[in-house]
Design a protein around this motif. Structure first.
Motif, PDB file in Angstrom:
ATOM      1  N   UNK A   1     -19.736  19.344 -29.133  1.00 53.26           N
ATOM      2  CA  UNK A   1     -18.560  20.200 -29.074  1.00 53.26           C
ATOM      3  C   UNK A   1     -18.147  20.591 -30.482  1.00 53.26           C
ATOM      4  N   UNK A   2     -17.636  21.810 -30.611  1.00 56.42           N
ATOM      5  CA  UNK A   2     -17.281  22.350 -31.919  1.00 56.42           C
ATOM      6  C   UNK A   2     -15.870  22.911 -31.938  1.00 56.42           C
ATOM      7  N   UNK A   3     -15.240  22.841 -33.111  1.00 54.15           N
ATOM      8  CA  UNK A   3     -13.991  23.540 -33.376  1.00 54.15           C
ATOM      9  C   UNK A   3     -14.382  24.879 -33.982  1.00 54.15           C
ATOM     10  N   UNK A   4     -13.664  25.936 -33.619  1.00 50.90           N
ATOM     11  CA  UNK A   4     -13.941  27.260 -34.174  1.00 50.90           C
ATOM     12  C   UNK A   4     -12.631  27.928 -34.565  1.00 50.90           C
ATOM     13  N   UNK A   5     -12.706  28.777 -35.585  1.00 51.12           N
ATOM     14  CA  UNK A   5     -11.546  29.556 -35.994  1.00 51.12           C
ATOM     15  C   UNK A   5     -12.003  30.690 -36.901  1.00 51.12           C
ATOM     16  N   UNK A   6     -11.423  31.861 -36.687  1.00 50.59           N
ATOM     17  CA  UNK A   6     -11.747  33.031 -37.490  1.00 50.59           C
ATOM     18  C   UNK A   6     -10.740  33.166 -38.623  1.00 50.59           C
ATOM     19  N   UNK A   7     -11.226  33.532 -39.801  1.00 50.48           N
ATOM     20  CA  UNK A   7     -10.379  33.804 -40.954  1.00 50.48           C
ATOM     21  C   UNK A   7     -10.622  35.236 -41.413  1.00 50.48           C
ATOM     22  N   UNK A   8      -9.573  35.869 -41.934  1.00 55.46           N
ATOM     23  CA  UNK A   8      -9.705  37.234 -42.452  1.00 55.46           C
ATOM     24  C   UNK A   8      -8.634  37.477 -43.505  1.00 55.46           C
ATOM     25  N   UNK A   9      -8.755  38.608 -44.203  1.00 54.35           N
ATOM     26  CA  UNK A   9      -7.748  38.996 -45.188  1.00 54.35           C
ATOM     27  C   UNK A   9      -8.010  40.442 -45.583  1.00 54.35           C
ATOM     28  N   UNK A  10      -7.027  41.293 -45.381  1.00 49.63           N
ATOM     29  CA  UNK A  10      -7.102  42.682 -45.828  1.00 49.63           C
ATOM     30  C   UNK A  10      -8.385  43.395 -45.441  1.00 49.63           C
ATOM     31  N   UNK A  11      -9.073  43.937 -46.454  1.00 45.94           N
ATOM     32  CA  UNK A  11     -10.288  44.725 -46.222  1.00 45.94           C
ATOM     33  C   UNK A  11     -11.543  43.857 -46.103  1.00 45.94           C
ATOM     34  N   UNK A  12     -11.408  42.570 -46.330  1.00 50.20           N
ATOM     35  CA  UNK A  12     -12.567  41.675 -46.265  1.00 50.20           C
ATOM     36  C   UNK A  12     -12.943  41.404 -44.807  1.00 50.20           C
ATOM     37  N   UNK A  13     -14.212  41.110 -44.554  1.00 49.35           N
ATOM     38  CA  UNK A  13     -14.647  40.874 -43.170  1.00 49.35           C
ATOM     39  C   UNK A  13     -14.089  39.574 -42.595  1.00 49.35           C
TER      40      UNK A  13
ATOM     41  N   UNK B   1     -14.514  36.099 -40.710  1.00 49.98           N
ATOM     42  CA  UNK B   1     -15.572  35.096 -40.698  1.00 49.98           C
ATOM     43  C   UNK B   1     -15.209  34.043 -39.659  1.00 49.98           C
ATOM     44  N   UNK B   2     -16.157  33.732 -38.789  1.00 49.15           N
ATOM     45  CA  UNK B   2     -15.974  32.674 -37.806  1.00 49.15           C
ATOM     46  C   UNK B   2     -16.484  31.368 -38.398  1.00 49.15           C
ATOM     47  N   UNK B   3     -15.583  30.405 -38.552  1.00 46.10           N
ATOM     48  CA  UNK B   3     -15.948  29.086 -39.060  1.00 46.10           C
ATOM     49  C   UNK B   3     -16.074  28.123 -37.894  1.00 46.10           C
ATOM     50  N   UNK B   4     -16.950  27.138 -38.049  1.00 45.86           N
ATOM     51  CA  UNK B   4     -17.085  26.120 -37.003  1.00 45.86           C
ATOM     52  C   UNK B   4     -17.466  24.781 -37.620  1.00 45.86           C
ATOM     53  N   UNK B   5     -17.121  23.736 -36.879  1.00 42.77           N
ATOM     54  CA  UNK B   5     -17.443  22.365 -37.309  1.00 42.77           C
ATOM     55  C   UNK B   5     -17.593  21.504 -36.054  1.00 42.77           C
ATOM     56  N   UNK B   6     -18.567  20.636 -36.090  1.00 38.99           N
ATOM     57  CA  UNK B   6     -18.782  19.710 -34.974  1.00 38.99           C
ATOM     58  C   UNK B   6     -17.615  18.729 -34.898  1.00 38.99           C
TER      59      UNK B   6
ATOM     60  N   UNK C   1      -5.525  35.163 -43.332  1.00 38.36           N
ATOM     61  CA  UNK C   1      -4.980  35.205 -41.975  1.00 38.36           C
ATOM     62  C   UNK C   1      -5.826  34.313 -41.071  1.00 38.36           C
ATOM     63  N   UNK C   2      -5.162  33.354 -40.442  1.00 42.22           N
ATOM     64  CA  UNK C   2      -5.843  32.411 -39.567  1.00 42.22           C
ATOM     65  C   UNK C   2      -5.875  32.955 -38.141  1.00 42.22           C
ATOM     66  N   UNK C   3      -7.067  33.033 -37.583  1.00 40.94           N
ATOM     67  CA  UNK C   3      -7.213  33.442 -36.191  1.00 40.94           C
ATOM     68  C   UNK C   3      -6.959  32.270 -35.268  1.00 40.94           C
ATOM     69  N   UNK C   4      -7.196  32.486 -33.997  1.00 39.17           N
ATOM     70  CA  UNK C   4      -6.948  31.459 -32.985  1.00 39.17           C
ATOM     71  C   UNK C   4      -7.899  30.277 -33.164  1.00 39.17           C
ATOM     72  N   UNK C   5      -7.320  29.089 -33.240  1.00 40.21           N
ATOM     73  CA  UNK C   5      -8.094  27.853 -33.314  1.00 40.21           C
ATOM     74  C   UNK C   5      -8.509  27.455 -31.899  1.00 40.21           C
TER      75      UNK C   5
END
Length: 75
Positions: free
Chosen positions: A3-15, A17-22, A56-60
């Protein structure tokens, strides 16, 4: 299945990114989820050279499958 935790991060014009960790356990502690979110914010801020407080933190989400995107970042 892991099982993994996931969360998207973003800021302004930058893409985004979906981060994940077991996860270390089926029910993640607030300490573990908080550490994951902060690590993701810090990595995004370093990668795109932006202030951490502007990321900007997306949904955890927890108890997810491993992301299939080759653009997802494991931290």
């Amino acid at each position: 299945m892991a099982l993994y935790m996931t969360q998207t991060m973003s800021e302004g014009v930058h893409p985004s990114v979906l981060y994940y960790r077991k996860q270390t356990q089926p029910h993640v502690s607030h300490e573990e989820s908080g550490r994951f979110t902060q690590d993701a914010v810090n990595d995004y801020a370093r990668t795109y050279d932006v202030p951490a407080d502007q990321v900007e933190k997306g949904k955890y989400m927890s108890s997810q499958g491993k992301p299939k995107s080759n653009k997802a970042v494991e931290i």
